[in-house]
Design a protein around this motif. Structure first.
Motif, PDB file in Angstrom:
ATOM      1  N   SER A 182       0.835  -1.202   0.000  1.00 46.73           N
ATOM      2  CA  SER A 182       0.000   0.000   0.000  1.00 46.73           C
ATOM      3  C   SER A 182       0.869   1.251   0.000  1.00 46.73           C
ATOM      4  CB  SER A 182      -0.905   0.025   1.230  1.00 46.73           C
ATOM      5  OG  SER A 182      -1.829  -1.036   1.218  1.00 46.73           O
ATOM      6  N   THR A 183       0.344   2.318  -0.549  1.00 47.48           N
ATOM      7  CA  THR A 183       1.056   3.586  -0.555  1.00 47.48           C
ATOM      8  C   THR A 183       0.767   4.345   0.734  1.00 47.48           C
ATOM      9  OG1 THR A 183      -0.785   4.791  -1.580  1.00 47.48           O
ATOM     10  CG2 THR A 183       0.829   3.737  -3.057  1.00 47.48           C
ATOM     11  N   LEU A 184       1.563   5.378   0.991  1.00 49.28           N
ATOM     12  CA  LEU A 184       1.332   6.223   2.156  1.00 49.28           C
ATOM     13  C   LEU A 184      -0.037   6.885   2.077  1.00 49.28           C
ATOM     14  CD1 LEU A 184       2.115   7.652   4.733  1.00 49.28           C
ATOM     15  CD2 LEU A 184       3.497   9.250   3.383  1.00 49.28           C
ATOM     16  N   LEU A 185      -0.473   7.238   0.878  1.00 50.42           N
ATOM     17  CA  LEU A 185      -1.798   7.831   0.723  1.00 50.42           C
ATOM     18  C   LEU A 185      -2.876   6.879   1.238  1.00 50.42           C
ATOM     19  CD1 LEU A 185      -3.491  10.205  -0.354  1.00 50.42           C
ATOM     20  CD2 LEU A 185      -3.569   9.023  -2.566  1.00 50.42           C
ATOM     21  N   GLN A 186      -2.722   5.593   0.965  1.00 51.23           N
ATOM     22  CA  GLN A 186      -3.687   4.607   1.446  1.00 51.23           C
ATOM     23  C   GLN A 186      -3.630   4.474   2.965  1.00 51.23           C
ATOM     24  OE1 GLN A 186      -2.102   1.670  -1.365  1.00 51.23           O
ATOM     25  NE2 GLN A 186      -4.185   1.385  -2.163  1.00 51.23           N
TER      26      GLN A 186
ATOM     27  N   ALA B 299      -7.715   8.228   8.365  1.00 53.55           N
ATOM     28  CA  ALA B 299      -8.826   9.181   8.319  1.00 53.55           C
ATOM     29  C   ALA B 299     -10.172   8.481   8.481  1.00 53.55           C
ATOM     30  CB  ALA B 299      -8.786   9.966   7.016  1.00 53.55           C
ATOM     31  N   LYS B 300     -10.257   7.257   7.978  1.00 57.06           N
ATOM     32  CA  LYS B 300     -11.510   6.504   8.117  1.00 57.06           C
ATOM     33  C   LYS B 300     -11.717   6.067   9.565  1.00 57.06           C
ATOM     34  CE  LYS B 300     -14.011   2.552   6.165  1.00 57.06           C
ATOM     35  NZ  LYS B 300     -13.958   1.432   5.176  1.00 57.06           N
ATOM     36  N   GLU B 301     -10.630   5.672  10.233  1.00 56.88           N
ATOM     37  CA  GLU B 301     -10.740   5.217  11.612  1.00 56.88           C
ATOM     38  C   GLU B 301     -10.953   6.371  12.589  1.00 56.88           C
ATOM     39  OE1 GLU B 301      -7.581   2.640  12.800  1.00 56.88           O
ATOM     40  OE2 GLU B 301      -7.885   1.228  11.126  1.00 56.88           O
ATOM     41  N   ASP B 302     -10.369   7.524  12.292  1.00 52.77           N
ATOM     42  CA  ASP B 302     -10.511   8.688  13.177  1.00 52.77           C
ATOM     43  C   ASP B 302     -10.577   9.955  12.329  1.00 52.77           C
ATOM     44  OD1 ASP B 302     -10.457  10.646  15.115  1.00 52.77           O
ATOM     45  OD2 ASP B 302      -8.663   9.894  16.134  1.00 52.77           O
ATOM     46  N   PRO B 303     -11.720  10.202  11.695  1.00 55.29           N
ATOM     47  CA  PRO B 303     -11.832  11.334  10.765  1.00 55.29           C
ATOM     48  C   PRO B 303     -11.659  12.696  11.426  1.00 55.29           C
ATOM     49  CG  PRO B 303     -13.983  10.326  11.164  1.00 55.29           C
ATOM     50  CD  PRO B 303     -12.966   9.410  11.759  1.00 55.29           C
TER      51      PRO B 303
ATOM     52  N   SER C  70      -8.274  13.588   9.251  1.00 57.41           N
ATOM     53  CA  SER C  70      -8.795  13.991   7.946  1.00 57.41           C
ATOM     54  C   SER C  70      -7.741  14.829   7.216  1.00 57.41           C
ATOM     55  CB  SER C  70     -10.082  14.794   8.098  1.00 57.41           C
ATOM     56  OG  SER C  70      -9.830  15.975   8.832  1.00 57.41           O
ATOM     57  N   PHE C  71      -7.745  14.769   5.901  1.00 54.33           N
ATOM     58  CA  PHE C  71      -6.761  15.507   5.117  1.00 54.33           C
ATOM     59  C   PHE C  71      -7.320  15.824   3.740  1.00 54.33           C
ATOM     60  CE2 PHE C  71      -6.203  11.107   3.969  1.00 54.33           C
ATOM     61  CZ  PHE C  71      -5.864  11.122   2.623  1.00 54.33           C
ATOM     62  N   GLN C  72      -6.650  16.738   3.057  1.00 48.10           N
ATOM     63  CA  GLN C  72      -7.037  17.103   1.704  1.00 48.10           C
ATOM     64  C   GLN C  72      -5.811  17.089   0.810  1.00 48.10           C
ATOM     65  OE1 GLN C  72      -8.961  20.933   2.049  1.00 48.10           O
ATOM     66  NE2 GLN C  72     -10.954  20.015   2.481  1.00 48.10           N
TER      67      GLN C  72
END
Length: 204
Positions: free
Chosen positions: A127-131, A137-141, A145-147
């Motif tokens: 997996s990549t760092l983005l993943q 972010a899914k576990e603790d949005p 969270s990021f953009q």
């Protein structure tokens, strides 16, 4: 000093072109490019921009040569130089996907309310760092969270935990591992099992 790396993997293409174009200025000592090219050969380039910059160097050319090309004369000509590239390794297919554990931290000590948050996530191997960031972010949005914005070099992280980098403030998110800056972007860097990635808000 860095086993052939010049800057980072993204700057290698233009650096090799520049050294090729200025080769005569190194006389009487020729520039030994073997180490630098070994770095290029061993890297899996994926971004079109990086590929476009490194390809001319691989055939002993630079962007400066484009002005003198006679496309009509060379249309049916065979290449003047042949490359000897290492074979592309093949990976065995596995019916199951191994999971790796990655620790991911976000740190801000320069602006607004300071924070230092960490999370440990599991992602499929490769997996990549983005993943990794997406799982965090899914576990603790609320915290992770990021953009991002899309660039020629792939996704660029503009904001984490609601804190965005700014050209006016000369701030940005810096990604490091074991104290060293990552030599790839979040869309291509692949963390290894047990690695600790830190995203640090800093100035330049």
């Amino acid at each position: 000093e860095r086993n052939g790396m010049i800057g980072n993997i993204y700057s290698m293409g233009l650096a090799l072109q520049a050294l090729e174009a200025t080769r005569k200025f190194y006389a009487p000592r020729e520039w030994d490019c073997a180490q630098a090219f070994s770095v290029v050969y061993s890297h899996d380039y994926q971004q079109p921009m990086a590929i476009a910059q490194v390809l001319p160097a691989l055939v002993g050319r630079t962007y400066l040569d484009a002005a003198g090309l006679d496309c009509a004369a060379t249309k049916n000509a065979s290449p003047g130089r042949q490359l000897s590239l290492p074979p592309v390794p093949t990976l065995p297919l596995s019916p199951c996907t191994d999971l790796i554990t990655v620790q991911y931290s976000i740190i801000n000590t320069i602006q607004g309310q300071h924070f230092n948050h960490s999370i440990t996530v599991q992602v499929p191997s490769g997996s990549t760092l983005l993943q990794v960031m997406e799982v965090a972010a899914k576990e603790d949005p609320e915290t992770f969270s990021f953009q991002t914005e899309q660039t020629f070099w792939g996704p660029y992280v503009t904001s984490i935990h609601g804190l965005a980098g700014s050209t006016e403030d000369r701030t940005y998110w810096w990604f490091i591992s074991a104290g060293n800056a990552l030599d790839e972007g979040v869309g291509t860097y692949k963390p290894h099992n047990g690695e600790h990635i830190q995203a640090i808000f800093r100035t330049y």
